[in-house]
Motif scaffolding. Sequence first.
Motif, mmCIF file in Angstrom:
data_model
loop_
_atom_site.group_PDB
_atom_site.id
_atom_site.type_symbol
_atom_site.label_atom_id
_atom_site.label_comp_id
_atom_site.label_asym_id
_atom_site.label_seq_id
_atom_site.Cartn_x
_atom_site.Cartn_y
_atom_site.Cartn_z
ATOM 1 N N ARG A 83 1.072 -1.090 0.514
ATOM 2 C CA ARG A 83 0.009 0.124 -0.189
ATOM 3 C C ARG A 83 0.750 1.335 -0.598
ATOM 4 N N ILE A 84 2.388 1.220 1.374
ATOM 5 C CA ILE A 84 2.574 2.570 1.076
ATOM 6 C C ILE A 84 3.081 2.394 -0.443
ATOM 7 N N LYS A 85 3.818 1.281 -0.896
ATOM 8 C CA LYS A 85 4.472 1.341 -2.203
ATOM 9 C C LYS A 85 3.686 1.970 -3.115
ATOM 10 N N ALA A 86 2.403 2.068 -3.755
ATOM 11 C CA ALA A 86 1.632 2.730 -4.659
ATOM 12 C C ALA A 86 1.185 3.740 -4.141
ATOM 13 N N GLU A 87 0.962 3.907 -3.317
ATOM 14 C CA GLU A 87 0.895 5.836 -2.736
ATOM 15 C C GLU A 87 2.263 5.792 -3.427
ATOM 16 N N GLU A 88 3.239 5.895 -2.829
ATOM 17 C CA GLU A 88 4.445 6.481 -3.614
ATOM 18 C C GLU A 88 4.463 6.762 -4.664
#
Length: 274
Positions: A83-88
């Motif tokens: 999820r963090i990677k997708a937001e980045e």
Amino acid sequence: MIENILETLKNLNFTEYEAKAYLALLEESPLTGYAVAKNSGVPRSKIYEVLDSLATRGDILVSHGITQQYIPIPAKELIKNRRIKAEENFKLAELSLEQFNHSAKNRENIWNIIGHNEILDKVKECILSAERRLLIEVWKEEFKELEAELRKATDRGVLVTIIAYGDIECDFANVYFHDMSNEITEEYGGRWLVFSADDLEVVAGIVSLDKDSRAAWTMHQGLVMPITEVMIHDLYIMEIMGKHRELLEESFGKNLINLRKKFSIHPDYKKHYV
């Protein structure tokens, strides 16, 4: 069930072999590379390449003893990381593509919008993309439908200025109340809406005819500039009226009615656009 989980992992950017290896480690760990291949069905010739890929990405951890063993990161941590990677990635894409935000739209066309709801939907869309300033000339009926989006724009730092027709209650924007709203509604035979966002796009039209309402949306600077400046001119007049009403009404009648009559082309002094 297993097939569904494998498909879910593939949607999280796992290859089929990676998904099988990770799932095998969730079911039992720590395991050697040989055991992961045996339990997962991944070919032994491919298993260390697959495990290296998972370890590099941080999806599994590797012990560095004489015989390497592997454990998975917990599923919740995996999902959190994804999820963090997708937001980045979304933020990076937003920044990278921002330069095309306006050029991608055709700045030469004027688009016709038919229908009251459709017009307001377009205005809401423009409000959401605004970054600096919104000018809107609006009756209280349409303001109620746009209030939530306008408030959100103010919350994110956009300057919102409203030229208000009717008793609009607003505690978040600069509001200029237009005199004689009822008389003007009668004079024009309907309500209009004029909207400008960031001096880049405008929506303008009649909004009181339900499904027959008509408006135009454009980024054509040949229209954006004069429409925006007419709204600013209205603000000038309202500021001047606030300071010198008595003097101006002495010359031009109450609420400058004599000026409106002077520049009317109809004997009844009403407008006949509708």
